[in-house]
Design an enzyme around this catalytic site. Structure first.
Site, PDB file in Angstrom:
ATOM      1  N   ARG A  23       0.997  -1.428  -0.218  1.00  8.15           N
ATOM      2  CA  ARG A  23       0.202   0.318  -0.345  1.00  8.15           C
ATOM      3  C   ARG A  23       0.787   1.237  -0.011  1.00  8.15           C
ATOM      4  NH1 ARG A  23      -1.508   1.984   4.379  1.00  8.15           N
ATOM      5  NH2 ARG A  23      -2.144  -0.055   5.837  1.00  8.15           N
TER       6      ARG A  23
ATOM      7  N   TYR B  78     -14.550  15.345 -18.978  1.00  6.42           N
ATOM      8  CA  TYR B  78     -15.561  14.659 -18.565  1.00  6.42           C
ATOM      9  C   TYR B  78     -16.658  14.496 -16.888  1.00  6.42           C
ATOM     10  CZ  TYR B  78     -15.743   9.480 -16.101  1.00  6.42           C
ATOM     11  OH  TYR B  78     -16.030   8.553 -15.348  1.00  6.42           O
TER      12      TYR B  78
ATOM     13  N   LYS C  38      -7.049   4.992 -20.828  1.00  4.10           N
ATOM     14  CA  LYS C  38      -7.122   5.073 -21.861  1.00  4.10           C
ATOM     15  C   LYS C  38      -6.151   4.977 -22.973  1.00  4.10           C
ATOM     16  CE  LYS C  38     -11.452   7.261 -20.488  1.00  4.10           C
ATOM     17  NZ  LYS C  38     -11.826   6.734 -18.684  1.00  4.10           N
TER      18      LYS C  38
END
Length: 369
Positions: A48, A106, A203
């Site tokens: 983490r 977006y 993307k």
């Protein structure tokens, strides 16, 4: 090194990650790491906090953006959320922070700013940032952030990053640029004066519609320190396997972007001549195109009839995708506001992939009717 070489080799060229000489970065699928003895560490303690595979990816993305620091998150919205969390750490509790934001962005980013962002203390004014005068007119005494997405999503509005950065810095604000549509291969916001770049790595960077990822890059040490705190505290960092897939995707970014751009220009030329297409929106580079058709009936026919192109959310992969912003990416923007901005029920957004351009135009021609 040139950016196409950086995509393949990372910042410093080939450097074996272990004694095997492996060319590809290994997937360090380990939650925890052993310590040699009390008070000593290999540099890795718990995934983490830091993982070797993600660590390598973050250095590659930072190098592409000419940034000192890079951070990888489990999606683009996680990256944006972490950034705003990091910014709020510098402010006094309960203090309001004004954000000037692109009105062409977006829908998920707008949803975040209007819901969670508002609860965190951010107050956002949405303006057309393609005209710097609109940005100047929106400035308030408590403006601390200008957030632009350029080209915009889905209307492809282009914002002058350097002019906006100069204005932000003139009164002590920071400029954040969402660079998802162009990637560092076509646009490098930090070199143009931006303080922070964000992008959905899902993307173009990953490029194969098989991985969720988000990135923040900056050379601002304080923001970087706060991002480390946020990552450690909220656990939003990208897992090892996804980090490996992102590294693999970036290796072909340059050649994919060249093909994307080549195909997009051919598709734009086709669409501009088609009688059922009323207007084409294209930033002049990249592979994102939006276009208005003559009726909602045409929209329905296109989305039902495409065969090579997929009717799906997202963008930036090797597969061409067509999206209907009204019911997909911008569904949470109120209808009246969508229409006022030009996101009407006759607007389609196309992410042009790397298929043969003739096959794509034929598919569109048959679907348009």
């Amino acid at each position: 090194m040139n950016i196409d070489t950086l995509c393949v080799t990372g910042k410093i060229g080939y450097e074996p990650s272990d004694r095997t000489g492996a060319i590809s970065i290994p997937i360090y699928q380990s939650a925890t790491f052993a310590h040699p003895e009390l008070g000593q560490s290999t540099g890795y303690d718990y995934s983490r906090l830091k993982n070797p595979t993600r660590d390598y990816l973050e250095k590659v993305v930072a190098a592409l953006d000419h940034a000192e620091f890079g951070f990888a998150f489990n999606c683009g919205l996680a990256a944006i959320t972490a950034l705003f969390d990091a910014i709020i750490l510098n402010e006094k509790a309960g203090e309001k922070i004004h954000v000037i934001c692109s009105d062409d962005l977006y829908g998920g980013t707008e949803r975040f700013l209007n819901t969670i962002g508002e609860k965190l203390g951010f107050e956002t004014t949405f303006v057309d940032t393609s005209d710097i005068e609109n940005v100047k007119a929106a400035k308030r005494d408590d403006t601390r952030i200008i957030f632009v997405e350029t080209p915009g999503n889905p209307l492809m509005k282009v914002t002058d990053i350097k002019a906006t950065a100069d204005f932000a810095h003139s009164f002590g604000a920071i400029l954040v640029v969402d660079n998802t549509f162009l990637t560092p291969y076509l646009q490098q916001p930090l070199l143009l004066g931006a303080d922070v770049a964000v992008q959905s790595g899902t993307k173009f960077l990953c490029g194969h519609n098989d991985t969720l990822a988000g990135f923040v890059t900056t050379s601002d040490k304080k923001i970087a320190e706060n991002l480390e705190t946020i990552t450690k505290t909220t656990g939003s960092a990208l897992p090892p396997f996804d980090s490996f897939l992102a590294v693999r995707g970036i290796k072909t970014l340059a050649v994919r972007m060249e093909k994307h751009c080549e195909n997009a220009k051919k598709i734009v030329s086709f669409l501009e001549k088609h009688p059922r297409v009323e207007k084409v929106l294209f930033a002049g580079t990249g592979s994102m195109i939006s276009f208005y058709v003559d009726s909602v009936e045409t929209v329905k026919r296109v989305l039902k009839s495409v065969r090579v192109i997929h009717f799906a959310e997202s963008l930036g992969g090797v597969d061409s995708l067509i999206t209907y912003p009204t019911t997909q990416t911008h569904v949470d923007v109120p209808e009246e506001l969508r229409n006022a901005r030009g996101i009407t029920d006759k607007l389609l957004r196309l992410s042009v992939g790397i298929e043969n351009a003739d096959d794509l135009t034929k598919d569109l021609e048959e679907a348009l009717g």
